[in-house]
Scaffold this motif. Structure first.
Motif, mmCIF file in Angstrom:
data_model
loop_
_atom_site.group_PDB
_atom_site.id
_atom_site.type_symbol
_atom_site.label_atom_id
_atom_site.label_comp_id
_atom_site.label_asym_id
_atom_site.label_seq_id
_atom_site.Cartn_x
_atom_site.Cartn_y
_atom_site.Cartn_z
ATOM 1 N N LEU A 1 0.851 -1.200 0.000
ATOM 2 C CA LEU A 1 0.000 0.000 0.000
ATOM 3 C C LEU A 1 0.884 1.247 0.000
ATOM 4 N N GLY A 2 1.755 1.326 -1.000
ATOM 5 C CA GLY A 2 2.608 2.502 -1.149
ATOM 6 C C GLY A 2 1.964 3.461 -2.137
ATOM 7 N N THR A 3 2.792 4.086 -2.968
ATOM 8 C CA THR A 3 2.298 5.076 -3.934
ATOM 9 C C THR A 3 1.226 4.481 -4.844
ATOM 10 N N VAL A 4 1.553 3.358 -5.483
ATOM 11 C CA VAL A 4 0.613 2.790 -6.467
ATOM 12 C C VAL A 4 -0.568 2.122 -5.759
ATOM 13 N N GLY A 5 -0.291 1.431 -4.666
ATOM 14 C CA GLY A 5 -1.375 0.775 -3.925
ATOM 15 C C GLY A 5 -2.440 1.785 -3.531
ATOM 16 N N ASN B 1 5.143 -4.698 -11.460
ATOM 17 C CA ASN B 1 6.550 -4.921 -11.113
ATOM 18 C C ASN B 1 7.392 -5.338 -12.339
ATOM 19 N N LYS B 2 8.040 -4.339 -12.967
ATOM 20 C CA LYS B 2 8.825 -4.632 -14.202
ATOM 21 C C LYS B 2 10.046 -5.485 -13.916
ATOM 22 N N ALA B 3 10.693 -5.231 -12.750
ATOM 23 C CA ALA B 3 11.891 -6.007 -12.418
ATOM 24 C C ALA B 3 11.528 -7.481 -12.303
ATOM 25 N N ILE C 1 4.232 -4.544 -4.239
ATOM 26 C CA ILE C 1 5.316 -4.315 -3.270
ATOM 27 C C ILE C 1 6.626 -3.983 -3.987
ATOM 28 N N GLY C 2 6.777 -4.466 -5.221
ATOM 29 C CA GLY C 2 7.996 -4.184 -5.985
ATOM 30 C C GLY C 2 9.140 -5.117 -5.607
ATOM 31 N N GLY C 3 10.223 -5.086 -6.405
ATOM 32 C CA GLY C 3 11.421 -5.884 -6.119
ATOM 33 C C GLY C 3 11.246 -7.351 -6.492
ATOM 34 N N GLY D 1 4.516 8.294 -17.364
ATOM 35 C CA GLY D 1 5.172 6.995 -17.166
ATOM 36 C C GLY D 1 5.206 6.555 -15.721
ATOM 37 N N ALA D 2 4.721 7.392 -14.826
ATOM 38 C CA ALA D 2 4.752 7.056 -13.403
ATOM 39 C C ALA D 2 3.726 7.914 -12.675
ATOM 40 N N GLY D 3 3.662 7.708 -11.348
ATOM 41 C CA GLY D 3 2.716 8.469 -10.526
ATOM 42 C C GLY D 3 1.596 7.560 -10.051
ATOM 43 N N ALA D 4 1.016 7.928 -8.906
ATOM 44 C CA ALA D 4 0.035 7.059 -8.253
ATOM 45 C C ALA D 4 -1.159 6.749 -9.179
ATOM 46 N N PRO E 1 -1.809 7.634 -12.583
ATOM 47 C CA PRO E 1 -1.543 7.085 -13.930
ATOM 48 C C PRO E 1 -1.217 5.587 -13.866
ATOM 49 N N THR E 2 -0.438 5.192 -12.865
ATOM 50 C CA THR E 2 -0.079 3.777 -12.760
ATOM 51 C C THR E 2 -1.302 2.956 -12.341
ATOM 52 N N ALA E 3 -2.109 3.523 -11.437
ATOM 53 C CA ALA E 3 -3.354 2.841 -11.030
ATOM 54 C C ALA E 3 -4.263 2.638 -12.239
ATOM 55 N N ALA F 1 -0.537 -4.866 4.079
ATOM 56 C CA ALA F 1 0.341 -3.693 4.202
ATOM 57 C C ALA F 1 0.960 -3.681 5.585
ATOM 58 N N ARG F 2 2.257 -3.396 5.624
ATOM 59 C CA ARG F 2 2.932 -3.369 6.928
ATOM 60 C C ARG F 2 2.471 -2.189 7.768
ATOM 61 N N ARG F 3 1.982 -1.157 7.071
ATOM 62 C CA ARG F 3 1.474 0.011 7.820
ATOM 63 C C ARG F 3 0.410 0.723 6.992
ATOM 64 N N ASP F 4 -0.332 1.622 7.640
ATOM 65 C CA ASP F 4 -1.396 2.359 6.945
ATOM 66 C C ASP F 4 -0.770 3.425 6.060
HETATM 67 P P1 NAP Z 1 6.301 2.073 -2.829
HETATM 68 O O1 NAP Z 1 5.656 3.400 -2.717
HETATM 69 O O2 NAP Z 1 7.640 1.873 -2.246
HETATM 70 O O3 NAP Z 1 5.289 1.017 -2.165
HETATM 71 C C1 NAP Z 1 5.626 -0.321 -1.955
HETATM 72 C C2 NAP Z 1 4.818 -0.781 -0.766
HETATM 73 O O4 NAP Z 1 5.015 -2.169 -0.591
HETATM 74 C C3 NAP Z 1 5.244 -0.081 0.532
HETATM 75 O O5 NAP Z 1 4.087 0.330 1.190
HETATM 76 C C4 NAP Z 1 5.991 -1.186 1.285
HETATM 77 O O6 NAP Z 1 5.774 -1.126 2.655
HETATM 78 C C5 NAP Z 1 5.269 -2.410 0.767
HETATM 79 N N1 NAP Z 1 6.105 -3.605 0.926
HETATM 80 C C6 NAP Z 1 7.305 -3.862 0.379
HETATM 81 N N2 NAP Z 1 7.739 -5.061 0.765
HETATM 82 C C7 NAP Z 1 6.790 -5.549 1.607
HETATM 83 C C8 NAP Z 1 6.665 -6.732 2.354
HETATM 84 N N3 NAP Z 1 7.589 -7.681 2.330
HETATM 85 N N4 NAP Z 1 5.551 -6.892 3.116
HETATM 86 C C9 NAP Z 1 4.614 -5.944 3.163
HETATM 87 N N5 NAP Z 1 4.660 -4.793 2.474
HETATM 88 C C10 NAP Z 1 5.751 -4.609 1.716
HETATM 89 O O7 NAP Z 1 6.359 1.595 -4.316
HETATM 90 P P2 NAP Z 1 5.396 2.003 -5.517
HETATM 91 O O8 NAP Z 1 5.943 3.220 -6.145
HETATM 92 O O9 NAP Z 1 3.991 2.001 -5.076
HETATM 93 O O10 NAP Z 1 5.687 0.802 -6.526
HETATM 94 C C11 NAP Z 1 5.031 -0.428 -6.440
HETATM 95 C C12 NAP Z 1 5.298 -1.218 -7.707
HETATM 96 O O11 NAP Z 1 4.798 -0.494 -8.816
HETATM 97 C C13 NAP Z 1 6.796 -1.448 -8.014
HETATM 98 O O12 NAP Z 1 6.961 -2.698 -8.611
HETATM 99 C C14 NAP Z 1 7.109 -0.353 -8.998
HETATM 100 O O13 NAP Z 1 8.186 -0.689 -9.854
HETATM 101 C C15 NAP Z 1 5.817 -0.300 -9.766
HETATM 102 N N6 NAP Z 1 5.578 0.968 -10.459
HETATM 103 C C16 NAP Z 1 5.594 2.126 -9.766
HETATM 104 C C17 NAP Z 1 5.336 3.315 -10.419
HETATM 105 C C18 NAP Z 1 5.298 4.623 -9.686
HETATM 106 O O14 NAP Z 1 5.025 5.647 -10.292
HETATM 107 N N7 NAP Z 1 5.513 4.666 -8.394
HETATM 108 C C19 NAP Z 1 5.094 3.308 -11.810
HETATM 109 C C20 NAP Z 1 5.075 2.086 -12.492
HETATM 110 C C21 NAP Z 1 5.312 0.921 -11.792
HETATM 111 P P3 NAP Z 1 6.733 -0.317 3.616
HETATM 112 O O15 NAP Z 1 6.336 1.108 3.405
HETATM 113 O O16 NAP Z 1 6.392 -0.841 4.964
HETATM 114 O O17 NAP Z 1 8.145 -0.623 3.202
#
Ligand code: NAP
Length: 441
Positions: free
Chosen positions: A11-15, A102-104, A78-80, A298-301, A303-305, A44-47
């Motif tokens: 539940l980060g940016t995209v979540g 998750n492109k990686a 979650i990514g990675g 190409g990015a952002g909460a 647009p990606t959603a 989600a580990r946190r709100d």
């Molecule tokens: P982010 O903001 O870092 O959010 C990732 C979330 O996953 C964080 O809330 C993190 O929690 C949680 N997380 C990671 N590992 C975890 C685990 N083991 N257990 C529970 N929660 C876990 O990343 P994001 O930007 O939203 O990106 C998410 C995915 O979308 C990635 O694969 C990224 O490549 C892809 N993406 C992102 C964008 C973009 O604009 N941001 C665009 C295209 C694609 P914590 O906060 O507790 O670490």
């Protein structure tokens, strides 16, 4: 009809973006999907204060989501690589469809994930993994299905494009703009994946597999970043009628498929040369349709959603269909994937921009052009510049002048041999700077 239940992991940016867009457009999304879609479980580990979860069930352990029998579709955000891979494989084993951004993960482990999904009869969709909000995967996989795709070229990393745009518009140095990009939140604290081209390579490999119907092969992608681009190259490129963009290029040639990510000079009259800042664009050349260009965030909460939810809608539309009647993950069935060889960078054919800093002596240009001519490389354009380092006026040999050239297309291995010969000249005291040139015509 039964509602479809979504479980979101991360539940980060995209979540948070997915939660917000789903809540805002719930009625129109349900109308498009043909049934109600409910987010019923979030791991989600946190709100995240960026969204309001109401009474949605939350687990601190993301695996509780993939093991929840009521969840039909798992959305991995979650990514990675790990634990994302384990999470996705567990979801598939549990018979759940998967949507990921998750492109990686897809670039490195897509083949094994798709094989497992095929065997289990579930879908894995990943529109948001490439170019954020631009529906480029759907365009290639479905919209261009009639075409034999010849090549594609994309600006698929917004951070890199932002840096190059600032260097061009404001004459700034790479390092200086990078710090800015980090402060603005465009670049990560560790910017390696963005500036060294790894993030773009992940995306290019996915696009190439879709375009040419072949398995993912990250190791075959040549990757070069933008950290060595000097402000003077940006200026000289402009004087020659070009812009420097960090491109991912995939091309089918007689001998196989090229996949390469590197800084590239492209004619400034091309639309894609004018894609600036953090925006992304992908140019795709099909044999029937000709060149087509896809542009957007190409990015952002949100647009990606947008892409994540489009995938959810696609899964829901096909959820009752036999797997054979769904759109194949890479556009062709697993057994029909091509075994095209991939080419090494030394086997590609392209043109080159060269900047050679030489001692300011008569006849130097003719030595350089002779070496190129001996290698069968002709010169398309030359810029002769003023002295860049003033030495003592009488010591002409201590003064350095840049010779700037654009060559014709040539085999990279042949070009590199010529560069070695140029660097061996007494009048050349540092490495030759070169950037590949593509006309994208
Ligand atoms: P982010 O903001 O870092 O959010 C990732 C979330 O996953 C964080 O809330 C993190 O929690 C949680 N997380 C990671 N590992 C975890 C685990 N083991 N257990 C529970 N929660 C876990 O990343 P994001 O930007 O939203 O990106 C998410 C995915 O979308 C990635 O694969 C990224 O490549 C892809 N993406 C992102 C964008 C973009 O604009 N941001 C665009 C295209 C694609 P914590 O906060 O507790 O670490």
């Amino acid at each position: 009809m039964k509602a479809i239940n979504i479980g979101i992991c991360g539940l980060g940016t995209v979540g948070a973006g997915v939660v917000n867009v789903m809540q805002r457009n719930v009625a129109s999304i349900a109308a498009r999907a043909g049934r109600e879609i409910l987010i019923t479980h979030i791991g989600a580990r946190r709100d995240n204060p960026a969204c309001d979860l109401g009474s949605t069930k939350i687990s601190r352990d993301i695996f509780a989501v993939v093991n929840d029998p009521d969840v039909d579709i798992v959305v991995e955000l979650i990514g990675g690589y790990e634990p994302a891979l384990e999470l996705v494989m567990q979801a598939i084993a549990n018979g759940k469809h998967v949507v990921t951004a998750n492109k990686a993960l897809i670039a490195m482990h897509g083949n094994e994930i798709f094989a497992a999904a095929d065997a289990r009869g579930v879908s894995v969709l990943f529109e948001a993994a490439v170019a954020g909000g631009i529906p480029i995967i759907k365009a290639i996989r479905e919209g261009l299905a009639a075409n034999s795709i010849e090549w594609l070229a994309g600006i698929i990393n917004g951070t890199g494009n932002y840096i190059l745009t600032e260097m061009r518009d404001k004459g700034r140095q790479f390092d200086d703009v990078l710090v800015d990009a980090q402060q603005l939140g465009y670049a990560e604290a560790d910017p390696t994946f963005d500036v060294e081209g790894i993030d773009a390579a992940h995306k290019l490999v996915i696009l190439a597999s879709l375009a040419f119907g072949m398995p993912l092969n990250f190791d075959a992608c040549f990757t070069e970043g933008i950290s060595a681009i000097a402000p003077q190259d940006v200026i000289f490129a402009g004087e020659l009628g070009y812009r420097i963009k960090h491109l991912g290029i995939a091309r089918k040639v007689e001998q196989g498929v090229e996949m390469r990510v590197h800084p590239t000079l492209i004619p400034q009259r091309r639309l894609i040369a004018n894609v600036d800042g953090v925006m992304n664009a992908v140019l795709v050349k099909g044999d029937a349709v000709g060149p087509t260009l896809y542009y957007g965030a190409g990015a952002g909460a949100e647009p990606t959603a947008s892409s994540v939810i489009a995938d959810i809608v696609d899964v829901v539309r096909g959820i009752d269909a036999e797997p054979i009647n769904r759109v194949p993950t890479l556009g062709v069935a697993q057994q029909a994937l091509s075994t095209l060889p991939t080419l090494s960078i030394s086997d590609i054919n392209t043109a080159y921009y060269l900047r050679i800093n030489v001692s300011d002596q008569p006849g130097v240009l003719s030595h350089v052009t002779q070496i190129l001519s001996d290698a069968g490389i002709s010169i398309e354009a030359v810029l002769q510049k003023e002295v860049v380092q003033q030495g003592v006026q009488s010591e002409q040999a201590s003064r350095q002048v840049p010779i700037v050239l654009i060559t014709s297309q040539t085999l990279e291995s042949q070009f590199m041999a010529a560069v070695k010969n140029i660097e061996a000249l007494d009048v050349v005291q540092e490495s030759v700077h070169f950037i590949r040139v593509e006309s994208l015509g």
